[in-house]
Enzyme design. Structure first.
Site, PDB file in Angstrom:
ATOM      1  N   GLU A  79       0.845  -1.197   0.000  1.00 53.41           N
ATOM      2  CA  GLU A  79       0.000   0.000   0.000  1.00 53.41           C
ATOM      3  C   GLU A  79       0.875   1.239   0.000  1.00 53.41           C
ATOM      4  O   GLU A  79       0.395   2.337   0.272  1.00 53.41           O
ATOM      5  CB  GLU A  79      -0.998  -0.004   1.156  1.00 53.41           C
ATOM      6  CG  GLU A  79      -0.378  -0.134   2.520  1.00 53.41           C
ATOM      7  CD  GLU A  79      -1.420  -0.014   3.617  1.00 53.41           C
ATOM      8  OE1 GLU A  79      -2.091   1.026   3.659  1.00 53.41           O
ATOM      9  OE2 GLU A  79      -1.548  -0.949   4.413  1.00 53.41           O
ATOM     10  N   CYS A 111      -3.483  -3.471   4.665  1.00 54.20           N
ATOM     11  CA  CYS A 111      -2.577  -4.487   5.225  1.00 54.20           C
ATOM     12  C   CYS A 111      -3.020  -5.913   4.926  1.00 54.20           C
ATOM     13  O   CYS A 111      -2.331  -6.863   5.278  1.00 54.20           O
ATOM     14  CB  CYS A 111      -2.476  -4.323   6.741  1.00 54.20           C
ATOM     15  SG  CYS A 111      -1.834  -2.737   7.212  1.00 54.20           S
ATOM     16  N   HIS A 233      -2.400  -9.645  12.635  1.00 54.88           N
ATOM     17  CA  HIS A 233      -1.867  -8.424  12.024  1.00 54.88           C
ATOM     18  C   HIS A 233      -1.420  -7.533  13.178  1.00 54.88           C
ATOM     19  O   HIS A 233      -2.149  -7.388  14.171  1.00 54.88           O
ATOM     20  CB  HIS A 233      -2.931  -7.738  11.170  1.00 54.88           C
ATOM     21  CG  HIS A 233      -2.547  -6.343  10.783  1.00 54.88           C
ATOM     22  ND1 HIS A 233      -1.344  -6.070  10.163  1.00 54.88           N
ATOM     23  CD2 HIS A 233      -3.168  -5.147  10.960  1.00 54.88           C
ATOM     24  CE1 HIS A 233      -1.249  -4.762   9.972  1.00 54.88           C
ATOM     25  NE2 HIS A 233      -2.341  -4.179  10.447  1.00 54.88           N
TER      26      HIS A 233
HETATM   27  P1  HMG Z   1      -2.541   6.731  21.326  1.00 57.34           P
HETATM   28  O1  HMG Z   1      -2.467   8.193  21.352  1.00 57.34           O
HETATM   29  O2  HMG Z   1      -1.265   5.985  21.562  1.00 57.34           O
HETATM   30  O3  HMG Z   1      -3.752   6.184  22.265  1.00 57.34           O
HETATM   31  O4  HMG Z   1      -3.066   6.293  19.933  1.00 57.34           O
HETATM   32  P2  HMG Z   1      -3.964   6.024  23.780  1.00 57.34           P
HETATM   33  O5  HMG Z   1      -3.887   7.349  24.450  1.00 57.34           O
HETATM   34  O6  HMG Z   1      -5.235   5.236  23.858  1.00 57.34           O
HETATM   35  O7  HMG Z   1      -2.753   5.153  24.376  1.00 57.34           O
HETATM   36  C1  HMG Z   1      -2.463   3.873  23.891  1.00 57.34           C
HETATM   37  C2  HMG Z   1      -2.278   2.936  25.069  1.00 57.34           C
HETATM   38  O8  HMG Z   1      -1.215   3.426  25.894  1.00 57.34           O
HETATM   39  C3  HMG Z   1      -3.490   2.839  25.988  1.00 57.34           C
HETATM   40  O9  HMG Z   1      -3.570   1.489  26.421  1.00 57.34           O
HETATM   41  C4  HMG Z   1      -3.126   3.736  27.171  1.00 57.34           C
HETATM   42  O10 HMG Z   1      -3.800   3.368  28.375  1.00 57.34           O
HETATM   43  C5  HMG Z   1      -1.664   3.442  27.260  1.00 57.34           C
HETATM   44  P3  HMG Z   1      -4.974   0.718  26.335  1.00 57.34           P
HETATM   45  O11 HMG Z   1      -5.936   1.513  27.143  1.00 57.34           O
HETATM   46  O12 HMG Z   1      -5.347   0.737  24.853  1.00 57.34           O
HETATM   47  O13 HMG Z   1      -4.682  -0.633  26.852  1.00 57.34           O
HETATM   48  N1  HMG Z   1      -0.903   4.486  27.967  1.00 57.34           N
HETATM   49  C6  HMG Z   1       0.104   4.232  28.825  1.00 57.34           C
HETATM   50  N2  HMG Z   1       0.644   3.062  29.239  1.00 57.34           N
HETATM   51  C7  HMG Z   1       1.677   3.142  30.131  1.00 57.34           C
HETATM   52  N3  HMG Z   1       2.180   4.320  30.593  1.00 57.34           N
HETATM   53  C8  HMG Z   1       1.661   5.490  30.195  1.00 57.34           C
HETATM   54  C9  HMG Z   1       0.576   5.474  29.267  1.00 57.34           C
HETATM   55  N4  HMG Z   1      -0.146   6.438  28.660  1.00 57.34           N
HETATM   56  C10 HMG Z   1      -1.049   5.815  27.863  1.00 57.34           C
HETATM   57  N5  HMG Z   1       2.166   6.639  30.653  1.00 57.34           N
HETATM   58  C11 HMG Z   1      -3.801   4.885  18.208  1.00 57.34           C
HETATM   59  C12 HMG Z   1      -3.389   4.954  19.643  1.00 57.34           C
HETATM   60  C13 HMG Z   1      -4.177   3.484  17.832  1.00 57.34           C
HETATM   61  C14 HMG Z   1      -5.026   5.792  17.991  1.00 57.34           C
HETATM   62  C15 HMG Z   1      -2.615   5.403  17.358  1.00 57.34           C
HETATM   63  O14 HMG Z   1      -1.470   4.625  17.580  1.00 57.34           O
HETATM   64  C16 HMG Z   1      -2.912   5.385  15.886  1.00 57.34           C
HETATM   65  O15 HMG Z   1      -3.608   6.247  15.356  1.00 57.34           O
HETATM   66  N6  HMG Z   1      -2.349   4.378  15.155  1.00 57.34           N
HETATM   67  C17 HMG Z   1      -2.574   4.217  13.760  1.00 57.34           C
HETATM   68  C18 HMG Z   1      -3.837   3.439  13.464  1.00 57.34           C
HETATM   69  C19 HMG Z   1      -3.735   2.013  13.927  1.00 57.34           C
HETATM   70  O16 HMG Z   1      -2.673   1.460  14.115  1.00 57.34           O
HETATM   71  N7  HMG Z   1      -4.912   1.349  14.042  1.00 57.34           N
HETATM   72  C20 HMG Z   1      -4.949  -0.048  14.404  1.00 57.34           C
HETATM   73  C21 HMG Z   1      -6.142  -0.770  13.772  1.00 57.34           C
HETATM   74  S1  HMG Z   1      -6.253  -0.438  12.027  1.00 57.34           S
HETATM   75  C22 HMG Z   1      -5.055  -1.505  11.335  1.00 57.34           C
HETATM   76  O17 HMG Z   1      -4.584  -2.393  11.984  1.00 57.34           O
HETATM   77  C23 HMG Z   1      -4.698  -1.265   9.921  1.00 57.34           C
HETATM   78  C24 HMG Z   1      -3.372  -0.552   9.684  1.00 57.34           C
HETATM   79  O18 HMG Z   1      -2.283  -1.437   9.884  1.00 57.34           O
HETATM   80  C25 HMG Z   1      -3.337   0.039   8.273  1.00 57.34           C
HETATM   81  C26 HMG Z   1      -3.718  -0.837   7.091  1.00 57.34           C
HETATM   82  O19 HMG Z   1      -4.500  -1.767   7.148  1.00 57.34           O
HETATM   83  O20 HMG Z   1      -3.220  -0.486   6.019  1.00 57.34           O
HETATM   84  C27 HMG Z   1      -3.181   0.607  10.629  1.00 57.34           C
END
Ligand code: HMG
Length: 392
Positions: A79, A111, A233
């Protein structure tokens, strides 16, 4: 006739960024990345490395000259393609010197693409038992500076040779796919980075896992007790861990739960150091499991969950074949530690650099000595690739 993966190769880019350094630069708690996302490092590709050079390098690491004569198809799942018309697979076919009467093309669905490519390869081998099909999953994942996806970027390629009587894994013919027309992550032609509904995408990933797994159980009457491991994945390993936890219901024996959890931990080891490589990410997880869990034995079944935004998901399984361990490597983690570390400012320069073309549409690149294949120049809008030793 058994059909499956006879060889697996992997290549990643030459630079690495420690997420500890990124966290400091972005003023976020490093534990958010190491514990919240379960990530440690990400691979950084300079301009001279792209999906073609990474895909060719991964393929070259597994192919013999005899394989190159027997390959009837080269399918590149990506992609982050480098041309809207010409398939990257054609460049790779040329760089590898595969016999000319082969079919080479690119395939796309975020993906998920490599999973569709493997199934097409399987169908081809089913009707041409002596054929070999090279399936490559190659991507460079860029979300942009200071975005929430930034720590989950990565770069790398998997190459899988699909044959009859495979020496690593055979397909079990039990795939269930699901399509949902959603906008969780997409990249329009005019944008170099994707648009992401991050939280929504994680919900879709987990919900398609739940519903595809339920449909799989209904159609095949199988329980998780039958599998030694589930590979997911891996956009970032923490999301896949949440997926695993959803599958570990209380009906499962304690022994099975701990086996699946331990094997999951082995399956994320490479991704934790490479980042999201989109199409190759699930298969990097599979390779990590096979190369870091010496207790796996022939005959054991591995379940795989493929997810591509947009979205298409698939649940299927493969079985380890006798002697599979002889066709794997045990030094890959050490090899990853030989990548050149870069500081955050260097990463920003390298990863987001764009070719500056002169008035003829040309640019010459340098500094690709550490690569197996390189994009050496763009000559009047034509991308020019070389095996690096050819350049001396
Ligand atoms: P973020 O800002 O890292 O979200 O964005 P968050 O604030 O929810 O924090 C993530 C985790 O860190 C949470 O854990 C927090 O609690 C924890 P959870 O509640 O989920 O268990 N956390 C901490 N832990 C320890 N110490 C701390 C602390 N602070 C927070 N101090 C987001 C996360 C997924 C939105 C971002 O990474 C993103 O936008 N990623 C890109 C999209 C993505 O990967 N989506 C996944 C599904 S889609 C997919 O798989 C397809 C893809 O590969 C593309 C394709 O198919 O082509 C992406």
């Amino acid at each position: 006739m058994k059909i499956g993966i006879d060889k697996i190769g992997f290549a990643t880019s030459q630079f690495v960024l420690k997420l500890q350094d990124l966290a400091v630069a972005r003023n976020i708690d490093p534990e958010k990345l190491s514990k919240g996302l379960l990530l440690k490092e990400l691979s950084i590709a300079p301009l001279t490395e792209d999906i073609v050079t990474l895909g060719a390098t991964a393929s070259q690491s597994i192919l013999t000259e005899a394989d190159k004569q027997d390959i009837e198809m080269v399918i590149l799942a990506t992609e982050s393609g480098i041309d809207q018309s010409k398939a990257g697979a054609v460049f790779i076919h040329g760089l590898l010197g595969i016999q000319p009467f082969a079919r080479s093309f690119e395939i796309k669905e975020a993906c998920y693409g490599a999973t569709a490519a493997l199934d097409y390869a399987r169908l081809h081998v089913a009707s041409h038992p002596n054929a070999k099909v090279l399936v490559i999953a190659s991507d460079i994942a860029k979300y942009g500076i200071e975005t929430s996806g930034e720590p989950t970027q990565g770069a790398g390629a998997l190459a899988m040779l699909v044959t009859s009587n495979p020496r690593i894994l055979s397909f079990n013919g039990d795939a269930v796919a699901q399509t949902r027309d959603i906008m969780d992550f997409w990249r329009p032609n005019y944008s170099t980075t994707p648009f992401v509904n991050g939280v929504y995408s994680t919900k879709q990933y987990l919900d398609t896992l739940k519903t595809t797994w339920a449909e799989y159980q209904k159609r095949f009457n199988r329980s998780l007790e039958e599998f030694s491991a589930v590979c997911f994945h891996l956009p970032y390993p923490k999301l896949a861990l949440k997926g695993l936890q959803k599958l570990l219901t209380k009906e499962l024996s304690e022994e099975k739960r701990s086996q699946l959890t331990y094997n999951f931990e082995q399956s994320i080891r490479y991704s934790q150091k490479v980042g999201n490589i989109y199409t190759g990410s699930l298969y990097l997880g599979l390779l990590s499991l096979l190369e870091n869990q010496p207790q796996l034995v022939a005959g054991e079944k591995i379940a795989l969950f493929s997810y591509g935004s947009g979205a298409v998901a698939e649940f299927f399984s493969m079985t380890l074949v006798e002697g599979f361990e002889k066709h794997l490597r045990t030094d890959r983690l050490q090899e990853l530690d030989t990548r050149t570390p870069v500081r955050v400012a260097e990463y920003e320069d390298l990863f987001f650099a764009e070719a500056i073309l002169d008035e003829t549409g040309s640019a010459i690149f340098s500094n690709y000595d550490n690569q197996t294949y390189a994009l050496t120049e763009i000559r009047e809008h034509e991308r020019v690739y070389h095996a690096v030793e050819d350049q001396a």
